[in-house]
Design a protein around this motif. Structure first.
Motif, mmCIF file in Angstrom:
data_model
loop_
_atom_site.group_PDB
_atom_site.id
_atom_site.type_symbol
_atom_site.label_atom_id
_atom_site.label_comp_id
_atom_site.label_asym_id
_atom_site.label_seq_id
_atom_site.Cartn_x
_atom_site.Cartn_y
_atom_site.Cartn_z
ATOM 1 N N GLU A 228 0.884 -1.158 0.165
ATOM 2 C CA GLU A 228 0.061 -0.145 0.039
ATOM 3 C C GLU A 228 0.770 1.168 0.031
ATOM 4 O O GLU A 228 0.524 2.089 -0.525
ATOM 5 N N ARG A 229 2.068 1.221 0.777
ATOM 6 C CA ARG A 229 2.908 2.311 0.890
ATOM 7 C C ARG A 229 3.527 2.568 -0.743
ATOM 8 O O ARG A 229 3.506 3.690 -0.909
ATOM 9 N N ALA A 230 3.762 1.728 -1.607
ATOM 10 C CA ALA A 230 4.413 1.595 -2.712
ATOM 11 C C ALA A 230 3.265 2.238 -3.702
ATOM 12 O O ALA A 230 3.729 3.134 -4.543
ATOM 13 N N ILE A 231 2.211 1.612 -3.495
ATOM 14 C CA ILE A 231 0.931 2.326 -4.508
ATOM 15 C C ILE A 231 0.822 3.838 -4.222
ATOM 16 O O ILE A 231 0.760 4.663 -5.301
ATOM 17 N N ALA A 232 0.856 4.291 -2.818
ATOM 18 C CA ALA A 232 0.481 5.559 -2.472
ATOM 19 C C ALA A 232 1.898 6.497 -3.264
ATOM 20 O O ALA A 232 1.371 7.443 -3.689
ATOM 21 N N LEU A 233 3.101 5.994 -3.138
ATOM 22 C CA LEU A 233 4.115 6.467 -3.570
ATOM 23 C C LEU A 233 4.061 6.587 -5.149
ATOM 24 O O LEU A 233 4.143 7.724 -5.745
ATOM 25 N N LEU A 234 3.646 5.655 -5.716
ATOM 26 C CA LEU A 234 3.429 5.706 -7.200
ATOM 27 C C LEU A 234 2.349 6.738 -7.504
ATOM 28 O O LEU A 234 2.407 7.316 -8.624
ATOM 29 N N ASN A 235 1.255 6.858 -6.711
ATOM 30 C CA ASN A 235 0.225 7.849 -7.040
ATOM 31 C C ASN A 235 1.092 9.375 -7.034
ATOM 32 O O ASN A 235 0.629 9.986 -7.724
ATOM 33 N N ASP A 236 1.736 9.511 -6.129
ATOM 34 C CA ASP A 236 2.540 10.662 -5.799
ATOM 35 C C ASP A 236 3.262 11.335 -7.021
ATOM 36 O O ASP A 236 3.465 12.157 -7.747
ATOM 37 N N ALA A 237 4.122 10.076 -7.567
ATOM 38 C CA ALA A 237 5.071 10.229 -8.656
ATOM 39 C C ALA A 237 4.009 10.395 -10.037
ATOM 40 O O ALA A 237 4.329 11.202 -10.663
ATOM 41 N N PHE A 238 3.014 9.797 -10.235
ATOM 42 C CA PHE A 238 2.137 10.110 -11.274
ATOM 43 C C PHE A 238 1.474 11.499 -11.546
ATOM 44 O O PHE A 238 1.432 12.271 -12.343
ATOM 45 N N SER A 239 0.896 11.758 -10.172
ATOM 46 C CA SER A 239 0.455 13.015 -10.084
ATOM 47 C C SER A 239 1.419 14.222 -10.401
ATOM 48 O O SER A 239 1.259 15.390 -10.501
ATOM 49 N N GLY A 240 2.633 13.913 -9.937
ATOM 50 C CA GLY A 240 3.968 14.895 -10.149
ATOM 51 C C GLY A 240 4.303 15.069 -11.702
ATOM 52 O O GLY A 240 5.196 15.874 -11.900
ATOM 53 N N GLY A 241 3.790 14.038 -12.348
ATOM 54 C CA GLY A 241 4.032 14.025 -13.762
ATOM 55 C C GLY A 241 5.394 13.330 -14.044
ATOM 56 O O GLY A 241 5.876 13.181 -14.867
ATOM 57 N N TYR A 242 5.908 12.418 -13.323
ATOM 58 C CA TYR A 242 7.246 11.589 -13.449
ATOM 59 C C TYR A 242 6.755 9.966 -13.951
ATOM 60 O O TYR A 242 7.548 9.445 -14.424
ATOM 61 N N LEU A 243 5.533 9.942 -14.093
ATOM 62 C CA LEU A 243 5.016 8.439 -14.825
ATOM 63 C C LEU A 243 3.898 8.891 -15.883
ATOM 64 O O LEU A 243 2.906 9.855 -15.522
ATOM 65 N N GLU A 244 3.997 8.026 -16.798
ATOM 66 C CA GLU A 244 2.831 7.982 -17.867
ATOM 67 C C GLU A 244 1.678 7.090 -17.125
ATOM 68 O O GLU A 244 2.165 6.116 -16.440
ATOM 69 N N ILE A 245 0.590 7.318 -17.863
ATOM 70 C CA ILE A 245 -0.459 6.376 -17.404
ATOM 71 C C ILE A 245 -0.359 4.816 -17.606
ATOM 72 O O ILE A 245 -0.358 3.961 -16.524
ATOM 73 N N VAL A 246 0.415 4.328 -18.740
ATOM 74 C CA VAL A 246 0.749 3.272 -19.053
ATOM 75 C C VAL A 246 1.669 2.556 -17.899
ATOM 76 O O VAL A 246 1.557 1.338 -17.376
ATOM 77 N N GLU A 247 2.919 3.188 -17.818
ATOM 78 C CA GLU A 247 3.653 2.927 -16.799
ATOM 79 C C GLU A 247 3.388 2.785 -15.422
ATOM 80 O O GLU A 247 3.845 1.978 -14.707
ATOM 81 N N PHE A 248 2.466 3.775 -15.194
ATOM 82 C CA PHE A 248 1.781 3.649 -13.833
ATOM 83 C C PHE A 248 1.009 2.341 -13.398
ATOM 84 O O PHE A 248 1.241 1.674 -12.529
ATOM 85 N N GLU A 249 0.341 2.034 -14.562
ATOM 86 C CA GLU A 249 -0.396 0.701 -14.281
ATOM 87 C C GLU A 249 0.431 -0.337 -14.555
ATOM 88 O O GLU A 249 0.347 -1.509 -13.740
ATOM 89 N N ASP A 250 1.465 -0.473 -15.214
ATOM 90 C CA ASP A 250 2.673 -1.499 -15.323
ATOM 91 C C ASP A 250 2.944 -1.859 -13.714
ATOM 92 O O ASP A 250 3.359 -2.765 -13.189
ATOM 93 N N ARG A 251 3.773 -0.598 -13.384
ATOM 94 C CA ARG A 251 4.256 -0.662 -12.086
ATOM 95 C C ARG A 251 3.387 -1.128 -10.888
ATOM 96 O O ARG A 251 3.743 -1.690 -10.051
ATOM 97 N N SER A 252 2.052 -0.612 -10.861
ATOM 98 C CA SER A 252 1.078 -0.978 -10.204
ATOM 99 C C SER A 252 0.948 -2.539 -9.903
ATOM 100 O O SER A 252 0.900 -3.126 -8.799
ATOM 101 N N GLU A 253 0.930 -3.078 -11.339
ATOM 102 C CA GLU A 253 0.733 -4.622 -11.315
ATOM 103 C C GLU A 253 1.694 -5.349 -10.683
ATOM 104 O O GLU A 253 1.631 -6.384 -10.042
#
Length: 207
Positions: free
Chosen positions: A18-43
């Motif tokens: 859950e902490r990792a997902i929250a950090l990925l959300n922060d990175a996505f919101s900050g523009g460091y990840l594209e949506i496809v990469e966000f989904e791949d990393r979340s999986e």
């Protein structure tokens, strides 16, 4: 490649994921990840077994140092200021109660619903979602769960375990247009709990 850490072999559980997902959300919101990469990393987060696995998922992101603040190597690399620790899940207690969220409301990134003999009614149609992924964990028995999503929102429940006479009725189907958030439902339902998923029609002005 990320450097080796002495604790890479330590197994991780739901709290670390859950902490990792929250950090990925922060990175996505900050523009460091594209949506496809966000989904791949979340999986990859949900498939991770060890700390080393999770470190690979957050590799090259500025938030990676906050994943395991107790790690000696990471602690030495962190700046002097205290790290931002992602908040835990927001809990809704449905013990002989009705939990209802409709209209315009702010959805937490992680929701935990517990209880028995209750009713849970969550409508995400007009809600403000925190990012591209919302996690809803159910730990309920003998309850009624109603989930309503908008036209572009996707709901997933492959990680939701059911037992007894519990059932899942998906009346919503896939999103009618792309680009919306993913609502991932996990956990367990038991003892005649019924989950019903419906989809709200998109406003005519959007077509």
């Amino acid at each position: 490649m990320a450097p080796d850490h002495a604790d890479d072999h330590i197994r991780v559980g739901n709290s670390e994921r859950e902490r990792a997902i929250a950090l990925l959300n922060d990175a996505f919101s900050g523009g460091y990840l594209e949506i496809v990469e966000f989904e791949d990393r979340s999986e990859a987060v949900y498939a991770a077994k060890t700390r080393g696995d999770l470190r690979v998922v957050l590799e090259h992101l500025p938030v990676a140092g906050h994943l395991f603040p107790d790690s000696p190597v990471v602690a030495a690399a962190l700046p002097a200021q205290a790290p931002v620790v992602p908040a835990g899940p927001v809990q809704f207690n449905a013990e002989w109660e009705t939990v209802r969220r409709k209209g315009v409301w702010s959805v937490p990134p992680n929701i935990l619903v517990t209880g028995s003999m209750g009713t849970i009614d969550l409508d995400f149609t007009n809600a403000t979602l925190p990012g591209p992924l919302v996690n809803v964990q159910l730990q309920v028995s003998t309850s009624t769960v109603k989930l309503r999503v908008g036209a572009d929102q996707e709901i997933r429940y492959s990680e939701l375990d059911k037992s007894g006479w519990s059932s899942i009725k998906d009346k919503g189907g896939p999103p009618v247009r792309p680009g919306g958030s993913v609502i991932n439902v996990s956990g367990s339902i038991s003892a005649m709990t019924g989950v019903t998923i419906k989809r709200s029609a998109a406003p005519a002005s959007q077509f």
